[in-house]
Design a protein around this motif. Sequence first.
Motif, PDB file in Angstrom:
ATOM      1  N   GLN A 117       0.822  -1.206   0.000  1.00 25.96           N
ATOM      2  CA  GLN A 117       0.000   0.000   0.000  1.00 25.96           C
ATOM      3  C   GLN A 117       0.858   1.260   0.000  1.00 25.96           C
ATOM      4  O   GLN A 117       0.548   2.227  -0.714  1.00 25.96           O
ATOM      5  N   ALA A 118       1.945   1.285   0.759  1.00 26.38           N
ATOM      6  CA  ALA A 118       2.826   2.452   0.755  1.00 26.38           C
ATOM      7  C   ALA A 118       3.433   2.652  -0.625  1.00 26.38           C
ATOM      8  O   ALA A 118       3.515   3.787  -1.130  1.00 26.38           O
ATOM      9  N   ALA A 119       3.866   1.555  -1.265  1.00 23.97           N
ATOM     10  CA  ALA A 119       4.398   1.660  -2.619  1.00 23.97           C
ATOM     11  C   ALA A 119       3.349   2.195  -3.583  1.00 23.97           C
ATOM     12  O   ALA A 119       3.658   2.992  -4.476  1.00 23.97           O
ATOM     13  N   THR A 120       2.108   1.785  -3.398  1.00 16.73           N
ATOM     14  CA  THR A 120       1.022   2.211  -4.285  1.00 16.73           C
ATOM     15  C   THR A 120       0.715   3.693  -4.113  1.00 16.73           C
ATOM     16  O   THR A 120       0.509   4.415  -5.093  1.00 16.73           O
ATOM     17  N   VAL A 121       0.680   4.167  -2.877  1.00 17.32           N
ATOM     18  CA  VAL A 121       0.464   5.596  -2.645  1.00 17.32           C
ATOM     19  C   VAL A 121       1.551   6.408  -3.348  1.00 17.32           C
ATOM     20  O   VAL A 121       1.264   7.402  -4.041  1.00 17.32           O
ATOM     21  N   LEU A 122       2.801   5.986  -3.205  1.00 17.27           N
ATOM     22  CA  LEU A 122       3.911   6.744  -3.776  1.00 17.27           C
ATOM     23  C   LEU A 122       3.930   6.676  -5.293  1.00 17.27           C
ATOM     24  O   LEU A 122       4.227   7.673  -5.954  1.00 17.27           O
ATOM     25  N   ARG A 123       3.581   5.534  -5.876  1.00 14.68           N
ATOM     26  CA  ARG A 123       3.596   5.450  -7.343  1.00 14.68           C
ATOM     27  C   ARG A 123       2.433   6.226  -7.946  1.00 14.68           C
ATOM     28  O   ARG A 123       2.581   6.847  -8.998  1.00 14.68           O
ATOM     29  N   GLU A 124       1.278   6.245  -7.284  1.00 16.44           N
ATOM     30  CA  GLU A 124       0.171   7.036  -7.813  1.00 16.44           C
ATOM     31  C   GLU A 124       0.422   8.531  -7.589  1.00 16.44           C
ATOM     32  O   GLU A 124       0.055   9.353  -8.424  1.00 16.44           O
ATOM     33  N   HIS A 125       1.059   8.887  -6.490  1.00 15.27           N
ATOM     34  CA  HIS A 125       1.473  10.274  -6.262  1.00 15.27           C
ATOM     35  C   HIS A 125       2.425  10.712  -7.367  1.00 15.27           C
ATOM     36  O   HIS A 125       2.282  11.802  -7.946  1.00 15.27           O
ATOM     37  N   ARG A 126       3.392   9.870  -7.676  1.00 14.39           N
ATOM     38  CA  ARG A 126       4.332  10.191  -8.757  1.00 14.39           C
ATOM     39  C   ARG A 126       3.602  10.254 -10.103  1.00 14.39           C
ATOM     40  O   ARG A 126       3.858  11.146 -10.920  1.00 14.39           O
ATOM     41  N   GLY A 127       2.711   9.309 -10.336  1.00 15.94           N
ATOM     42  CA  GLY A 127       1.969   9.304 -11.588  1.00 15.94           C
ATOM     43  C   GLY A 127       1.116  10.542 -11.771  1.00 15.94           C
ATOM     44  O   GLY A 127       1.030  11.095 -12.881  1.00 15.94           O
ATOM     45  N   ASP A 128       0.480  10.999 -10.711  1.00 15.75           N
ATOM     46  CA  ASP A 128      -0.292  12.240 -10.786  1.00 15.75           C
ATOM     47  C   ASP A 128       0.608  13.409 -11.182  1.00 15.75           C
ATOM     48  O   ASP A 128       0.228  14.270 -11.981  1.00 15.75           O
ATOM     49  N   GLY A 129       1.812  13.445 -10.623  1.00 17.78           N
ATOM     50  CA  GLY A 129       2.751  14.507 -10.974  1.00 17.78           C
ATOM     51  C   GLY A 129       3.203  14.402 -12.421  1.00 17.78           C
ATOM     52  O   GLY A 129       3.398  15.422 -13.103  1.00 17.78           O
ATOM     53  N   HIS A 130       3.364  13.172 -12.899  1.00 22.51           N
ATOM     54  CA  HIS A 130       3.748  12.968 -14.298  1.00 22.51           C
ATOM     55  C   HIS A 130       2.664  13.513 -15.231  1.00 22.51           C
ATOM     56  O   HIS A 130       2.969  14.176 -16.234  1.00 22.51           O
TER      57      HIS A 130
END
Length: 298
Positions: free
Chosen positions: A165-178
């Motif tokens: 879940q922590a990895a998912t929060v961070l990858r979606e946070h990064r994806g939103d920024g992308h």
Amino acid sequence: MPDTAGVAGQPGATEATPTEFARRVWQLYEPLHAVTYFSTQARAAFESAGLRGFWRGYFAGRAAPLGAVMAAPVTAAFFSFAPGMVARAIPDVWQRASPEQALAARLDGAVAALRAVLPDEPEQWAQAAGLLETPAGAAVTDGRVLGAANAALPQPTDPLARLWQAATVLREHRGDGHITALVDAELDGCQALVLRDALYGGRDQLQPNRGWTDSEWDAAAQALARRGWLTEDGRPTAAGEAAHEAVESRTDRLAARPWTALDPSEQGRLTQLLAPLAEAASGIVPYPNPIGLPRPTQ
């Protein structure tokens, strides 16, 4: 092994800048998240919830943190999918499984996949989860729809569930920024894929996996050519390469802030813990793949 050279805390490494660390650590936590797309355990969990077929599980699992949302917001949040492809799955999936059922299935499937391939070292799983939860909890999610929705989910107790879940929060946070960087560059979803294909190849995966027709793909290429980013025969120009690099650099900058919640020694410890886990999880991920994850550096 995934590339951790230059990451703070690694032997002989110089301290990475926040943006450098954001990119390098992404290659370590993204494979952990990606098991939800590529593992047999994830597929089985979605099918048990009534979501038969890869794309039903994908769209329901990834959109479920938003609730029983309609197609248009999912198209906007996922960005690179053709609207028609999203509409074939959303909202139909909510008649087959509720968002709560989809969330349970995606977490159960991801945990089962990780448990099957990771080294059997629960103490290290828990340490990695604890360190990864710090930047995940520090991630500012203003304007980041998928990052915010995942960050608002209840925190699980199982160490592998916490890690995923922590990895998912961070990858979606990064994806939103992308996506922010792509929108600022005045690229739409299809154009972003066409530019990426011109630079690195992969149309045979990117186009069908995102649902764009040949005419839509060709129109996107023509639009990029008018901007001077592609030649008439579809090759990237220097301006196109620079535009792509600017998007990637801005993505890294926008992803960097959460990692400042860890000091250099904690960053180094996190990379040490994640490297063998990422290597093991990477065995599930095909290369090349439609999510843009690079092959781990040996």
